[in-house]
Design an enzyme around this catalytic site. Sequence first.
Site, PDB file in Angstrom:
ATOM      1  CD  GLU A 191      33.615  40.981  36.116  1.00  0.00           C
ATOM      2  OE1 GLU A 191      33.829  40.000  36.836  1.00  0.00           O
ATOM      3  OE2 GLU A 191      32.645  41.047  35.321  1.00  0.00           O
TER       4      GLU A 191
ATOM      5  CD  GLU B 148      30.280  42.244  43.125  1.00  0.00           C
ATOM      6  OE1 GLU B 148      31.005  41.878  42.187  1.00  0.00           O
ATOM      7  OE2 GLU B 148      29.674  41.437  43.879  1.00  0.00           O
TER       8      GLU B 148
ATOM      9  CG  ASN C  89      26.941  43.326  36.648  1.00  0.00           C
ATOM     10  OD1 ASN C  89      25.846  43.890  36.610  1.00  0.00           O
ATOM     11  ND2 ASN C  89      27.058  42.006  36.710  1.00  0.00           N
TER      12      ASN C  89
ATOM     13  CG  ASP D  47      34.545  29.711  32.503  1.00  0.00           C
ATOM     14  OD1 ASP D  47      35.297  30.697  32.667  1.00  0.00           O
ATOM     15  OD2 ASP D  47      33.667  29.397  33.322  1.00  0.00           O
TER      16      ASP D  47
ATOM     17  CG  ASP E   1      31.330  43.764  39.699  1.00  0.00           C
ATOM     18  OD1 ASP E   1      31.721  43.959  40.857  1.00  0.00           O
ATOM     19  OD2 ASP E   1      30.594  42.819  39.371  1.00  0.00           O
TER      20      ASP E   1
END
Length: 284
Positions: free
Chosen positions: A98, A94, A113, A187, A96
Site C-alpha cells: 500500500e 493476503e 502487510n 481518514d 499487500d
Amino acid sequence: MALRIGFFVGLTLLGLGSSAKFDELFHPAWANDHFIYEGDLLKLKLDNFSGAGFSSKSNYLFGKVSMQIKLVEGDSAGTVTAYYMSSDGPYHNEFDFEFLGNTTGEPYLVQTNVYVNGVGNREQRMNLWFDPTKDFYSYSILWNQRQVVFLVDETPIRVHANMEHKGIPFPKDQAMGVYSSIWNADDWATRGGLVKTDWTHAPFIASYKGFEIDACEVSAGEITNKCKSSGVKRFWWDEPTMSELSLHQNHQLVWVRANHLVYDYCTDTARFPVMPVECEHHRH
C-alpha cells in the site's frame, strides 16, 4: 501474450509465466470510466466521484508477480494506491503493498502487510531510496512454500518466512488473485488522517506498465497440489536457491531496514504488549 513454459522430463524445471499487456492478464474490477489506456500504459484515476481498481483473470499459487508503477505526483495526501495478492473468504490470505500519499515534497510511505487465515495486523512501513512519482519502478511479490518476499526493483524490503515448525501458520494452500486500485483513504492514510485529500489537485493518477506473472495458475475447483514440485516435475520457485535470500539479498534487506524502515508492528508495544510470536523468530 508471451508465454514461457519450460519442462524437462526427469530434470523438470517448470514455470508457467507470462509477460503481457494489461488486458491479457487483468480486467477492470470497478469504475471502468476511470481507466485511461495509452498503448501499453494503463492509468487509474481518482477524483471526488470514484477511484478505480483491477483484478487478474486467474488465481495463482506460488511464483512471482511483478508490475511497474509510477505513483501519484505532487500533493497525493489522503490517497492510497494498493497492489496486492489475496484469496477469498473470511480466512483468506493476503500480501499487500500500500503506497500512502503525502503532501508535496514529503516522501511516499510504503506499507506492507501479510494476512494468514484472515488475520492481518502485520504492518510495516518504510520510505524509499528514490522518488516513486518521477518514474516507473518494479514492485514484486515472490511466494513459495518457504517464504514470501516483497521486492522493490528486485531489492528485498521484507521477508515473511515459513515457521510452521514453530506452530505459526503459513499461507500455502489458497490460490490468490492479483489486484491493484487507487482510492481515497484520508481518514487514515496520511499522518493518521490528520491531512485530508485536497480535491483541487484531482484527478490523482497512478500509472502502470510491465505486467508480469510467472506463477502456477489454478482454476476454480482444481487441487493446489498441482503447484507443488514432485519427483517428475520441479517448479523454479521450489529450487533450493529460492528457499531463502542470497547473501547479497540479505545485505540489501539489512540496509533497507536500517535506513528506511519507519514502523514495524513487531516493535509496537502499545498495540502488542506481548510480542507477536512470529516476531520472536524472524531475523528481520
